[in-house]
Design a protein around this motif. Structure first.
Motif, PDB file in Angstrom:
ATOM      1  N   PRO A 281       0.161 -84.101   3.144  1.00 57.63           N
ATOM      2  CA  PRO A 281      -1.298 -83.985   2.996  1.00 57.63           C
ATOM      3  C   PRO A 281      -2.071 -85.096   3.712  1.00 57.63           C
ATOM      4  CG  PRO A 281      -0.213 -83.781   0.858  1.00 57.63           C
ATOM      5  CD  PRO A 281       0.849 -84.094   1.850  1.00 57.63           C
ATOM      6  N   THR A 282      -1.559 -86.332   3.678  1.00 58.41           N
ATOM      7  CA  THR A 282      -2.333 -87.423   4.297  1.00 58.41           C
ATOM      8  C   THR A 282      -2.431 -87.241   5.819  1.00 58.41           C
ATOM      9  OG1 THR A 282      -0.326 -88.753   4.328  1.00 58.41           O
ATOM     10  CG2 THR A 282      -1.864 -89.173   2.534  1.00 58.41           C
ATOM     11  N   HIS A 283      -1.422 -86.611   6.403  1.00 55.95           N
ATOM     12  CA  HIS A 283      -1.500 -86.368   7.851  1.00 55.95           C
ATOM     13  C   HIS A 283      -2.580 -85.342   8.156  1.00 55.95           C
ATOM     14  CE1 HIS A 283       2.822 -87.872   8.976  1.00 55.95           C
ATOM     15  NE2 HIS A 283       2.118 -88.746   8.296  1.00 55.95           N
ATOM     16  N   LEU A 284      -2.555 -84.278   7.377  1.00 58.72           N
ATOM     17  CA  LEU A 284      -3.539 -83.215   7.599  1.00 58.72           C
ATOM     18  C   LEU A 284      -4.946 -83.753   7.358  1.00 58.72           C
ATOM     19  CD1 LEU A 284      -3.509 -80.357   8.440  1.00 58.72           C
ATOM     20  CD2 LEU A 284      -3.242 -79.639   6.082  1.00 58.72           C
ATOM     21  N   GLU A 285      -5.044 -84.612   6.372  1.00 61.83           N
ATOM     22  CA  GLU A 285      -6.336 -85.209   6.038  1.00 61.83           C
ATOM     23  C   GLU A 285      -6.858 -86.049   7.211  1.00 61.83           C
ATOM     24  OE1 GLU A 285      -6.648 -88.579   3.091  1.00 61.83           O
ATOM     25  OE2 GLU A 285      -6.583 -86.819   1.804  1.00 61.83           O
ATOM     26  N   TYR A 286      -5.972 -86.829   7.804  1.00 57.26           N
ATOM     27  CA  TYR A 286      -6.396 -87.655   8.938  1.00 57.26           C
ATOM     28  C   TYR A 286      -6.896 -86.766  10.075  1.00 57.26           C
ATOM     29  CZ  TYR A 286      -6.673 -90.662  12.910  1.00 57.26           C
ATOM     30  OH  TYR A 286      -7.170 -91.314  14.019  1.00 57.26           O
ATOM     31  N   ILE A 287      -6.085 -85.756  10.425  1.00 65.77           N
ATOM     32  CA  ILE A 287      -6.415 -84.924  11.589  1.00 65.77           C
ATOM     33  C   ILE A 287      -7.736 -84.189  11.361  1.00 65.77           C
ATOM     34  CG2 ILE A 287      -5.670 -82.974  13.005  1.00 65.77           C
ATOM     35  CD1 ILE A 287      -2.751 -83.590  12.018  1.00 65.77           C
ATOM     36  N   LEU A 288      -7.852 -83.562  10.188  1.00 60.52           N
ATOM     37  CA  LEU A 288      -9.042 -82.746   9.950  1.00 60.52           C
ATOM     38  C   LEU A 288     -10.300 -83.597   9.848  1.00 60.52           C
ATOM     39  CD1 LEU A 288      -7.449 -80.121   7.572  1.00 60.52           C
ATOM     40  CD2 LEU A 288      -8.496 -79.654   9.803  1.00 60.52           C
ATOM     41  N   THR A 289     -10.167 -84.790   9.281  1.00 55.34           N
ATOM     42  CA  THR A 289     -11.334 -85.678   9.231  1.00 55.34           C
ATOM     43  C   THR A 289     -11.799 -85.980  10.654  1.00 55.34           C
ATOM     44  OG1 THR A 289     -10.555 -86.671   7.180  1.00 55.34           O
ATOM     45  CG2 THR A 289     -12.159 -87.945   8.420  1.00 55.34           C
ATOM     46  N   GLU A 290     -10.867 -86.317  11.540  1.00 54.53           N
ATOM     47  CA  GLU A 290     -11.254 -86.663  12.908  1.00 54.53           C
ATOM     48  C   GLU A 290     -11.852 -85.465  13.650  1.00 54.53           C
ATOM     49  OE1 GLU A 290     -11.474 -89.717  14.081  1.00 54.53           O
ATOM     50  OE2 GLU A 290     -10.751 -90.401  12.137  1.00 54.53           O
ATOM     51  N   LEU A 291     -11.254 -84.288  13.464  1.00 59.68           N
ATOM     52  CA  LEU A 291     -11.774 -83.114  14.185  1.00 59.68           C
ATOM     53  C   LEU A 291     -13.155 -82.723  13.647  1.00 59.68           C
ATOM     54  CD1 LEU A 291      -8.523 -80.944  14.603  1.00 59.68           C
ATOM     55  CD2 LEU A 291      -9.548 -82.593  16.209  1.00 59.68           C
ATOM     56  N   LEU A 292     -13.317 -82.817  12.338  1.00 61.81           N
ATOM     57  CA  LEU A 292     -14.629 -82.482  11.780  1.00 61.81           C
ATOM     58  C   LEU A 292     -15.684 -83.508  12.194  1.00 61.81           C
ATOM     59  CD1 LEU A 292     -13.774 -81.179   8.185  1.00 61.81           C
ATOM     60  CD2 LEU A 292     -14.634 -79.850  10.122  1.00 61.81           C
ATOM     61  N   LYS A 293     -15.298 -84.792  12.253  1.00 60.21           N
ATOM     62  CA  LYS A 293     -16.261 -85.808  12.699  1.00 60.21           C
ATOM     63  C   LYS A 293     -16.771 -85.444  14.100  1.00 60.21           C
ATOM     64  CE  LYS A 293     -14.366 -90.124  10.818  1.00 60.21           C
ATOM     65  NZ  LYS A 293     -13.729 -91.341  11.352  1.00 60.21           N
ATOM     66  N   ASN A 294     -15.840 -85.079  14.981  1.00 58.47           N
ATOM     67  CA  ASN A 294     -16.241 -84.740  16.349  1.00 58.47           C
ATOM     68  C   ASN A 294     -17.181 -83.531  16.353  1.00 58.47           C
ATOM     69  OD1 ASN A 294     -14.665 -86.805  17.294  1.00 58.47           O
ATOM     70  ND2 ASN A 294     -13.003 -85.496  18.033  1.00 58.47           N
ATOM     71  N   ALA A 295     -16.838 -82.519  15.565  1.00 53.82           N
ATOM     72  CA  ALA A 295     -17.659 -81.297  15.537  1.00 53.82           C
ATOM     73  C   ALA A 295     -19.038 -81.607  14.941  1.00 53.82           C
ATOM     74  CB  ALA A 295     -16.945 -80.218  14.727  1.00 53.82           C
ATOM     75  N   PHE A 296     -19.072 -82.399  13.890  1.00 53.20           N
ATOM     76  CA  PHE A 296     -20.357 -82.746  13.260  1.00 53.20           C
ATOM     77  C   PHE A 296     -21.241 -83.517  14.243  1.00 53.20           C
ATOM     78  CE2 PHE A 296     -20.627 -82.370   8.464  1.00 53.20           C
ATOM     79  CZ  PHE A 296     -19.596 -81.462   8.333  1.00 53.20           C
ATOM     80  N   ARG A 297     -20.628 -84.510  14.889  1.00 56.96           N
ATOM     81  CA  ARG A 297     -21.421 -85.356  15.789  1.00 56.96           C
ATOM     82  C   ARG A 297     -21.996 -84.509  16.930  1.00 56.96           C
ATOM     83  NH1 ARG A 297     -18.847 -88.941  20.365  1.00 56.96           N
ATOM     84  NH2 ARG A 297     -20.766 -89.250  21.520  1.00 56.96           N
ATOM     85  N   ALA A 298     -21.148 -83.669  17.552  1.00 53.24           N
ATOM     86  CA  ALA A 298     -21.620 -82.854  18.674  1.00 53.24           C
ATOM     87  C   ALA A 298     -22.726 -81.908  18.201  1.00 53.24           C
ATOM     88  CB  ALA A 298     -20.450 -82.070  19.267  1.00 53.24           C
ATOM     89  N   THR A 299     -22.536 -81.322  17.024  1.00 57.48           N
ATOM     90  CA  THR A 299     -23.516 -80.362  16.503  1.00 57.48           C
ATOM     91  C   THR A 299     -24.871 -81.033  16.293  1.00 57.48           C
ATOM     92  OG1 THR A 299     -21.738 -79.155  15.410  1.00 57.48           O
ATOM     93  CG2 THR A 299     -23.957 -78.790  14.558  1.00 57.48           C
ATOM     94  N   VAL A 300     -24.859 -82.210  15.669  1.00 60.47           N
ATOM     95  CA  VAL A 300     -26.137 -82.873  15.368  1.00 60.47           C
ATOM     96  C   VAL A 300     -26.761 -83.427  16.642  1.00 60.47           C
ATOM     97  CG1 VAL A 300     -27.216 -84.753  14.086  1.00 60.47           C
ATOM     98  CG2 VAL A 300     -25.423 -83.416  13.021  1.00 60.47           C
ATOM     99  N   GLU A 301     -25.947 -84.051  17.493  1.00 64.17           N
ATOM    100  CA  GLU A 301     -26.523 -84.667  18.692  1.00 64.17           C
ATOM    101  C   GLU A 301     -27.086 -83.628  19.654  1.00 64.17           C
ATOM    102  OE1 GLU A 301     -23.888 -87.591  20.431  1.00 64.17           O
ATOM    103  OE2 GLU A 301     -24.246 -88.990  18.767  1.00 64.17           O
TER     104      GLU A 301
END
Ligand code: ADP
Ligand code: MG
Length: 444
Positions: A281-301
């Motif tokens: 779970p901690t691996h999946l958590e790391y990956i998904l957090t990073e991918l969502l951060k990128n998607a959120f940032r691009a969406t808002v910017e």
């Protein structure tokens, strides 16, 4: 200023409860047991490795690395856990870690002299020397008493703790040394180092988790363990539901996004959200957090915060193609009870945040490549301390939306560790699709 949201727990809370007392005891123990170098103090000289026997490091480093499989990790963890299973797990762990640490020490020594002299890089070197020195006393003997096993678990807790801050420290060190080492060499070193670190940490955490689940007073997943319904074997969840992790990560990323930009895009999950697989779970958590951060940032910017980010989960009966050699999946060593085709899952994260420009597309997998805050961070080439602080801080607590430039390459390293992958498809001017493929362990 509102408080920073807490990152999802990397360790199970039960693990944290035990690791802290273990750590205190282990400090006392280690102070008398080894002649380690003082840690957390920058070196002013290149490491001279006075604290460990160079021949021993060379001997260990010449031995091949054992390819680590998920099956390896679960093999000692099936309940009921007896003392002898714990001893086997400890001895198995001991058969792997000194070799792995020695390989890392050699790789650090092979960096250019001026690079390994950097205080941040040499601090990491010291950490490895320290950790190896705590394991060497066990080299000549087997662990077959409870007292030894407890002490060994304390050493494992110390190891995990000692290397917890490696990433921002190395990032900072390599940024300071960028005049002296080519970007290609940095990426090669970091990729190998951080991939090796994933496995080393997992091996140590797995033994700690098994130790904890054998303790009556602090049973990992207490209730479930007693009624036999627990799906955890140490740090592995054999029935992990990615949709749940996505929601946890979404909530964390939404909060840091709102703190930075004042808005939070929505996330919709579709496809087969009930899909489960055996994974860490901690691996999946790391990956998904990073991918969502990128998607959120691009969406808002790009001003598209009204467009939801779409996460599609698809059960993949056919696992991803054979992993490259570095991936440590060796079918001949698979658990005999594992079904032939471990069920996998593909998760597609789709945003409408404008995509990645063609000139940046080749760079996104390089450690430290980022388009974040270009206007805020001054020229790093001048070694600007504020910029370095900003970048180290971003990676230190994961509570920045971007900035370290490690999200994609390190996320891919985590995904590939057990035979998965990450692929980025950019439609410039429109948005980005990221495909995360995970290979499960199968029936265990
Ligand atoms: P960081 O987020 O710290 O910049 P990453 O490795 O996560 O580092 O990403 C590297 C770069 O790739 C980002 O700075 C950005 O330019 C680009 N990128 C990644 N994901 C996306 C996305 N979904 N949309 C647009 N650009 C992206
Ligand atoms: Mg990122």
């Amino acid at each position: 200023m509102p408080a920073m949201p807490a990152r999802p727990a990397i360790l199970d809370p039960c693990l944290i409860r035990i690791v802290c007392p273990l750590k205190q005891r282990s400090r006392r123990l280690l102070a008398t047991a080894t002649h380690q170098l003082p840690r957390n103090q920058p070196w002013s000289h290149p490491p001279a490795s006075t604290s460990i026997d160079n021949d021993q490091v060379a001997r260990l480093a010449s031995r091949p690395l054992h390819p680590l499989t998920l099956a390896d990790l679960v093999q000692h963890g099936r309940p009921p856990l007896s003392a002898s299973t714990l001893f086997t797990s400890a001895n198995f762990t001991l058969s792997l870690l000194p070799i792995r640490l020695a390989h890392r020490i050699q790789a650090l020594r092979n960096l250019p002299f001026i690079v390994v002299s950097n205080p941040h890089i040499s601090r990491i070197y010291n950490n490895y020397v320290h950790s190896l020195s705590t394991l060497l006393p066990y080299q000549e003997r087997q662990i077959n008493t409870l007292e030894d096993e407890i002490q060994f678990t304390e050493v494992m807790a110390d190891l995990v703790q000692t290397h917890a801050d490696t990433i921002p420290i190395l990032a900072r060190g390599f940024l300071e040394c960028r005049k002296y080492i080519s970007p290609g060499d940095v990426t090669r070193f970091l990729d190998e180092h951080l991939r090796a670190r994933i496995g080393t940490r997992l091996i140590a955490e797995q033994h700690i988790a098994l130790h904890l689940s054998s303790q009556p007073h602090c049973t990992h997943n207490d209730q479930h363990a007693q009624d036999g319904s627990s799906t955890s074997i140490g740090v592995i969840d054999t029935a992990l539901r990615p949709a749940e992790i996505i929601r946890q990560c979404e909530s964390f990323v939404s909060e840091i996004c709102e703190l930075k930009y004042g808005v939070r895009p929505t996330v919709i999950i579709n496809g087969q959200p009930d899909t489960r697989l055996a994974h860490v779970p901690t691996h999946l958590e790391y990956i998904l957090t990073e991918l969502l951060k990128n998607a959120f940032r691009a969406t808002v910017e790009s001003g598209k915060e009204r467009d939801p980010i779409e996460v599609t989960i698809a059960a993949a009966p056919d696992p991803s193609p054979s992993p490259p050699e570095s991936i440590h999946l060796d079918p001949s060593r698979a658990d005999p009870t594992t079904s032939n085709t471990p069920p996998g899952v593909t998760i597609r994260i789709r945003d409408h945040g404008g995509g990645i420009s063609p000139e940046n597309l080749d760079d996104i997998w390089a450690y430290s490549f980022t388009t974040f805050g270009d206007e805020e961070l001054l020229d790093l080439g001048n070694g600007n301390a504020d910029a370095l602080n900003a970048i180290s801080g971003a990676g230190g607590d994961s509570s920045s939306l971007a900035g370290l430039g490690y999200g994609l390459p390190l996320g891919r390293a985590y995904a590939e560790h057990f035979g998965g992958s990450i692929m980025v498809q950019s439609l410039w001017g429109w948005g980005t699709d990221v495909y995360l493929k995970l290979r499960g362990l199968g029936k265990i």
